[in-house]
Design a protein around this motif. Structure first.
Motif, PDB file in Angstrom:
ATOM      1  N   UNK A   1       1.720  13.165   2.805  1.00  0.00           N
ATOM      2  CA  UNK A   1       2.237  12.695   4.080  1.00  0.00           C
ATOM      3  C   UNK A   1       2.629  11.239   3.937  1.00  0.00           C
ATOM      4  N   UNK A   2       2.784  10.540   5.036  1.00  0.00           N
ATOM      5  CA  UNK A   2       3.181   9.131   4.977  1.00  0.00           C
ATOM      6  C   UNK A   2       2.335   8.307   5.936  1.00  0.00           C
ATOM      7  N   UNK A   3       1.897   7.158   5.462  1.00  0.00           N
ATOM      8  CA  UNK A   3       1.199   6.215   6.330  1.00  0.00           C
ATOM      9  C   UNK A   3       2.171   5.109   6.693  1.00  0.00           C
ATOM     10  N   UNK A   4       2.214   4.758   7.962  1.00  0.00           N
ATOM     11  CA  UNK A   4       3.082   3.680   8.442  1.00  0.00           C
ATOM     12  C   UNK A   4       2.233   2.630   9.127  1.00  0.00           C
ATOM     13  N   UNK A   5       2.541   1.369   8.872  1.00  0.00           N
ATOM     14  CA  UNK A   5       1.819   0.289   9.549  1.00  0.00           C
ATOM     15  C   UNK A   5       2.682  -0.964   9.572  1.00  0.00           C
ATOM     16  N   UNK A   6       2.297  -1.856  10.485  1.00  0.00           N
ATOM     17  CA  UNK A   6       2.970  -3.145  10.584  1.00  0.00           C
ATOM     18  C   UNK A   6       2.316  -4.072   9.576  1.00  0.00           C
ATOM     19  N   UNK A   7       2.958  -4.243   8.429  1.00  0.00           N
ATOM     20  CA  UNK A   7       2.365  -5.008   7.346  1.00  0.00           C
ATOM     21  C   UNK A   7       2.821  -6.453   7.326  1.00  0.00           C
ATOM     22  N   UNK A   8       2.339  -7.186   6.355  1.00  0.00           N
ATOM     23  CA  UNK A   8       2.708  -8.598   6.211  1.00  0.00           C
ATOM     24  C   UNK A   8       4.212  -8.752   6.005  1.00  0.00           C
ATOM     25  N   UNK A   9       4.813  -7.785   5.303  1.00  0.00           N
ATOM     26  CA  UNK A   9       6.241  -7.860   5.001  1.00  0.00           C
ATOM     27  C   UNK A   9       7.085  -7.061   5.984  1.00  0.00           C
TER      28      UNK A   9
ATOM     29  N   UNK B   1      -7.784  11.901   5.540  1.00  0.00           N
ATOM     30  CA  UNK B   1      -8.459  11.192   4.450  1.00  0.00           C
ATOM     31  C   UNK B   1      -7.431  10.864   3.371  1.00  0.00           C
ATOM     32  N   UNK B   2      -7.387   9.593   2.989  1.00  0.00           N
ATOM     33  CA  UNK B   2      -6.422   9.099   2.003  1.00  0.00           C
ATOM     34  C   UNK B   2      -7.185   8.336   0.941  1.00  0.00           C
ATOM     35  N   UNK B   3      -6.788   8.507  -0.313  1.00  0.00           N
ATOM     36  CA  UNK B   3      -7.402   7.751  -1.397  1.00  0.00           C
ATOM     37  C   UNK B   3      -6.397   6.711  -1.884  1.00  0.00           C
ATOM     38  N   UNK B   4      -6.808   5.483  -2.037  1.00  0.00           N
ATOM     39  CA  UNK B   4      -5.888   4.457  -2.533  1.00  0.00           C
ATOM     40  C   UNK B   4      -6.666   3.451  -3.375  1.00  0.00           C
ATOM     41  N   UNK B   5      -5.962   2.469  -3.885  1.00  0.00           N
ATOM     42  CA  UNK B   5      -6.609   1.409  -4.661  1.00  0.00           C
ATOM     43  C   UNK B   5      -6.796   0.192  -3.763  1.00  0.00           C
TER      44      UNK B   5
ATOM     45  N   UNK C   1      -4.603  -0.706   1.016  1.00  0.00           N
ATOM     46  CA  UNK C   1      -6.014  -1.028   0.873  1.00  0.00           C
ATOM     47  C   UNK C   1      -6.353  -2.416   1.386  1.00  0.00           C
ATOM     48  N   UNK C   2      -5.464  -3.374   1.124  1.00  0.00           N
ATOM     49  CA  UNK C   2      -5.724  -4.762   1.499  1.00  0.00           C
ATOM     50  C   UNK C   2      -5.637  -4.991   2.998  1.00  0.00           C
ATOM     51  N   UNK C   3      -4.612  -4.383   3.607  1.00  0.00           N
ATOM     52  CA  UNK C   3      -4.210  -4.829   4.942  1.00  0.00           C
ATOM     53  C   UNK C   3      -4.796  -4.048   6.097  1.00  0.00           C
ATOM     54  N   UNK C   4      -5.376  -2.865   5.822  1.00  0.00           N
ATOM     55  CA  UNK C   4      -5.489  -1.932   6.919  1.00  0.00           C
ATOM     56  C   UNK C   4      -6.851  -1.646   7.505  1.00  0.00           C
TER      57      UNK C   4
ATOM     58  N   UNK D   1     -10.146   3.886  -5.918  1.00  0.00           N
ATOM     59  CA  UNK D   1     -11.546   4.065  -5.528  1.00  0.00           C
ATOM     60  C   UNK D   1     -11.759   3.954  -4.033  1.00  0.00           C
ATOM     61  N   UNK D   2     -10.733   3.526  -3.310  1.00  0.00           N
ATOM     62  CA  UNK D   2     -10.907   3.272  -1.892  1.00  0.00           C
ATOM     63  C   UNK D   2     -10.512   4.506  -1.087  1.00  0.00           C
ATOM     64  N   UNK D   3     -11.425   4.985  -0.264  1.00  0.00           N
ATOM     65  CA  UNK D   3     -11.070   6.096   0.601  1.00  0.00           C
ATOM     66  C   UNK D   3     -10.847   5.570   2.017  1.00  0.00           C
ATOM     67  N   UNK D   4      -9.678   5.899   2.571  1.00  0.00           N
ATOM     68  CA  UNK D   4      -9.360   5.500   3.933  1.00  0.00           C
ATOM     69  C   UNK D   4      -9.465   6.711   4.845  1.00  0.00           C
TER      70      UNK D   4
END
Lengths: 134, 134
Positions: free
Chosen positions: A29-37, A54-58, A64-67, A116-119
């Motif tokens: 699927x796709x995750x959308x968010x208002x990011x820094x850029x 459930x999403x797995x990312x780094x 991983x950083x912003x959300x 390793x990061x699960x969202x």
């Protein structure tokens, strides 16, 4: 199920149950968010557990950083190009970093790198539509 | 083309030319924007003309009502579920209501209803990635 109809195609509103049923059928699927850029939309492998996404990312990815704790949208669709038909589901919710021990199921991840990061996306709304020929 | 490689898959960064080339191959993408009801992501038929994204919609849709002059993201991807591979392109830009006479090409529209409004997404950035096996 609400329905409206003009021309040769029909757009059906999916019920909440139908939305979750459809989401359970896809690996991407796709995750959308208002990011820094700016507005960001990226494909992700996902799984559905207890009506959460459930999403797995780094940890080093933008996702991983912003959300952690932020609002995101999750969208998945299946498009039948030949048949000019398809369906789409949109989930709006809160993105959370999952704590260990991780809940199952974990999505299969196609992308390289150690993710390793699960969202977990906690939905506060879900809606979907199906386009078909009548 | 930048490339990094971990495990059995490789994620390639697409050049701008490759991004536009890939976008030209699909009939359906997704428009994302920060709407009145939150982040919104909806599938749309689109065409590419002069490195702009052309979308046809109805004036009464959320996309038609909310977006003239506003920032949007446009995303398209092709996912190979069997091969666990695919590509994705993200365009960030400004959404404009197109004036008559409309430029060509116009996208073929699958959804029902009279969709008289043409939207043009003027990109200010484009990026893309391809996931493949090495």
């Amino acid at each position: 199920m609400e329905r409206w109809n003009r021309g040769s195609t029909v757009l059906d509103e999916l019920t909440e149950d139908e939305c979750w049923e459809h989401l359970g059928r896809l690996p991407v699927g796709r995750v959308a968010w208002q990011g820094e850029d700016g507005l960001t939309v990226v494909p992700v492998n996902y799984a559905v557990a207890d009506r959460r996404i459930i999403v797995r990312t780094a940890a080093y990815t933008a996702l991983g950083r912003e959300r952690d704790g932020f609002p995101v949208a999750f969208q998945a669709d299946l498009v039948d190009v030949e048949g000019r038909a398809g369906w789409s589901v949109l989930v709006r919710g809160q993105c959370r970093h999952e704590q260990w021990p991780l809940p199952t199921p974990d999505p299969e991840v196609w992308a390289p790198g150690t993710r390793v990061l699960q969202l977990r996306i906690e939905p506060h709304s879900i809606s979907g539509r199906r386009l078909r020929h009548h």
